[in-house]
Scaffold this motif. Structure first.
Motif, short mmCIF file in Angstrom:
data_model
loop_
_atom_site.label_atom_id
_atom_site.label_comp_id
_atom_site.label_asym_id
_atom_site.label_seq_id
_atom_site.Cartn_x
_atom_site.Cartn_y
_atom_site.Cartn_z
N ILE A 125 0.87 -1.17 0.00
CA ILE A 125 0.00 0.00 0.00
C ILE A 125 0.90 1.22 0.00
CG2 ILE A 125 -1.90 1.20 1.13
CD1 ILE A 125 -2.54 -1.67 0.18
N HIS A 176 -6.72 2.35 -7.86
CA HIS A 176 -6.72 0.93 -8.19
C HIS A 176 -6.26 0.73 -9.63
CE1 HIS A 176 -10.27 1.39 -10.80
NE2 HIS A 176 -10.75 2.19 -9.86
N PHE A 187 -4.36 -8.65 -4.41
CA PHE A 187 -4.93 -7.69 -3.47
C PHE A 187 -6.36 -8.06 -3.10
CE2 PHE A 187 -7.21 -3.57 -2.89
CZ PHE A 187 -6.56 -3.12 -1.76
N TYR A 236 -2.40 0.36 -4.31
CA TYR A 236 -1.70 -0.91 -4.16
C TYR A 236 -0.85 -1.17 -5.41
CZ TYR A 236 -5.47 -2.75 -7.12
OH TYR A 236 -6.36 -2.97 -8.16
N THR A 249 5.16 3.57 2.44
CA THR A 249 4.33 2.36 2.38
C THR A 249 3.77 2.05 3.76
OG1 THR A 249 6.27 0.94 2.73
CG2 THR A 249 5.59 1.35 0.44
#
Length: 359
Positions: A125, A176, A187, A236, A249
């Protein structure tokens, strides 16, 4: 302890330790050097692209200079499609070929498809705020962010996971993948396994019907660009993309309640004990210990028949080199991927030898 959930539980192989292969230099399987020729084309996942480019460049210029291996990072979904339509010599994805796809492969080619994992990696992430490097998130908060139930960084659910950290009252902009993506599969498979509301509403797949208030990016690069374009960006991506772009992250809480930083060691820990079936159809779920919980594998797809001799020999030789050579391992670890382990390596080698074996 890590637990790998197999796509086909029946006939699962015994538990195999995945030991890093830094010690395999002396007994690696020998392959020919400087004698092969042929042009090979592959396509698929963006997840392993940085590593694949390193591998292919080194192999083409140093190992077998008479070969040319090219790889188009177009996303796992498109890679599977191009493989099944015989547009490429090999495909690549972060998910295995399912039974319906294996059936299509048999009908199209007239023989069985071959599939095997070659490397493991983390889906991280990434956050566009250096002050939030190490922000702790869990599956529920990540699902809430992408379902837009959690819209700001100082939401009480996030604050509860980060006591003492001053969180900005800033809107989160969740990003995304907009293309068919194996990274999305890893994910969404993680969230589907961990969060019932996500399983009910979104489930797992290479393409997801995302919430309208999220932002799409094409490929890992597109997600990175969209994250960087907004102060509240969060997305992600494959670990190597976050590293190369210097993005903060999140640490993700694993099955044992431990917030884990997405490091190579944590990725390796997530794959140290693996129950992998003979058909290599598996997902990585319920990671505990020191393992990072959003971990996936990359699969390669080829066929048992239909190649000319040069193409088949280069395919077998190249993938043998990637899973047995110490230099190949060094490229993987430098970029944040966990290479193949000794026990699994022997099984993968058997699968590689099936390429064009029916002809």
């Amino acid at each position: 302890m890590s637990n790998w959930s197999a796509g086909a539980a029946a006939g699962a192989a015994p538990l195999l330790p995945l030991l890093l292969t830094g010690c395999l230099a002396e007994d690696s399987t020998a392959v020919s050097r400087g004698t092969l020729s042929g042009d090979i084309l592959g396509a698929g996942a963006t997840f392993p692209e940085p590593l694949f480019q390193e591998w292919m460049s080194h192999y083409n210029t140093t190992v077998e200079t008479g070969t040319s291996i090219d790889y188009q990072a177009i996303g796992s979904g498109e890679g599977i499609e191009q493989f099944l339509t015989e547009s490429v010599d090999f495909g690549s994805s972060e998910r295995y070929l399912q039974e319906s796809e294996l059936m299509v492969a048999r009908e199209v080619r007239g023989c069985e498809a071959v599939q095997f994992p070659v490397v493991f990696g983390a889906v991280v992430i990434a956050i566009n705020d250096d002050d939030l490097d190490g922000l702790v998130l869990d599956a529920e908060t990540i699902a809430g962010i992408y379902d837009r139930r959690i819209t700001r960084y100082d939401d009480p659910a996030i604050a509860a996971l980060n006591p003492g950290l001053e969180l900005p009252h800033r809107e989160i902009v969740p990003v995304h993948r907009s293309d068919g993506s194996g990274t999305t599969y890893v994910f969404s498979s993680y969230l589907t396994n961990e969060v019932q509301s996500w399983a009910d509403k979104y489930a797992e797949g290479t393409d997801i019907d995302w919430h309208d208030d999220t932002v799409g990016g094409d490929g890992n690069d597109g997600v990175i660009q969209a994250v960087e374009a907004s102060p509240g960006g969060l997305g992600y991506v494959n670990q190597s993309y976050a590293l190369s772009n210097g993005l903060a992250t999140a640490h993700v809480v694993n099955e044992d309640g431990t917030p884990v930083e997405p490091t190579l060691e944590a990725t390796t820990a997530a794959s140290e004990e693996a129950e992998i079936p003979d058909d290599f159809q598996f997902n990585i779920h319920d990671i505990g210990g020191e393992g990072y919980p959003i971990t996936g594998a990359n699969w390669i797809f080829a066929y048992e028949c239909g190649y000319d001799d040069d193409t088949a020999e280069v395919l077998r030789d190249f993938w043998t080199w990637t899973v047995t050579d110490v230099e190949a391992d060094s490229f993987a670890t430098r970029l944040g991927y966990a290479p193949m382990g000794r026990g699994l390596e022997q099984r993968v080698m058997e699968e590689i030898q099936r390429i064009d074996s029916a002809d």
